[in-house]
Design a protein around this motif. Structure first.
Motif: not given
Length: 180
Positions: A4-11, A32-40, A123-125
């Motif tokens: 259930x990871x939602x990009x917007x809610x997590x960010x 963190x943001x670089x790692x978040x993009x790689x996680x995405x 915000x759309x997912x």
């Protein structure tokens, strides 16, 4: 995929934590943001491998010492779990902490006083996934476009002056001693 990871809610949840955490500096956030993009890009898998050089490039961190200090601090402070591999071919394992979870569309109230509406923002997912490959291709495209522009500009400036005279409709046989 992490449940259930939602990009917007997590960010948004992460930014809330950033705002409250006075230990962080811009380098921590950039990392963190670089790692978040790689996680995405890894489709929010529970854990994923990273290559230090790639993460340093994405986060704009130029020092290995700074990288290691910041990633260890993010681990210690609970933003992620960092398991170094000490093997440059394998990469280190990262497990991001999930702060916000949902699979549905998320609505967040606006936090600014700009405008007159206090309605929540929708915000759309269904956002396309930004991958490192797309990021690199975008950079390559911008470089090519800039090169074309520079070449075009250089070619224009190297043309003989006489070619511009017809375009400007000026005469070259003027007598500047005569009064206007």
């Amino acid at each position: 995929m992490a449940a259930g990871v939602n990009y917007i809610k997590q960010l948004n949840a992460t930014y809330e934590k950033f705002t409250e955490d006075n230990r962080l500096n811009p380098t921590h956030i950039s990392l963190y943001m670089a790692l978040f993009q790689l996680w995405n890009a890894a489709h929010f898998m529970r854990s994923f491998h990273v290559i230090r050089g790639e993460v340093m490039l994405l986060s704009k961190i130029g020092s290995k010492t700074t990288y290691h200090r910041c990633i260890k601090e993010l681990d210690y402070w609970g933003y992620l779990q960092y398991n170094p591999s000490h093997n440059p071919f394998k990469g280190s394992m990262i497990c991001m902490t999930i702060f916000g979870t949902t699979d549905r569309q998320v609505m967040y109230p606006r936090r600014t006083n700009i405008g007159t509406s206090n309605e929540p923002a929708v915000v759309s997912i269904n956002k396309p996934i930004q991958t490192l490959e797309n990021y690199k291709n975008m950079g390559k495209h911008n470089f090519i476009e800039n090169s074309k522009f520079k070449k075009l500009r250089t070619n224009k400036t190297k043309q003989p002056v006489g070619q511009f005279l017809d375009h400007l409709k000026i005469s070259t046989d003027k007598n500047y001693n005569e009064p206007l």
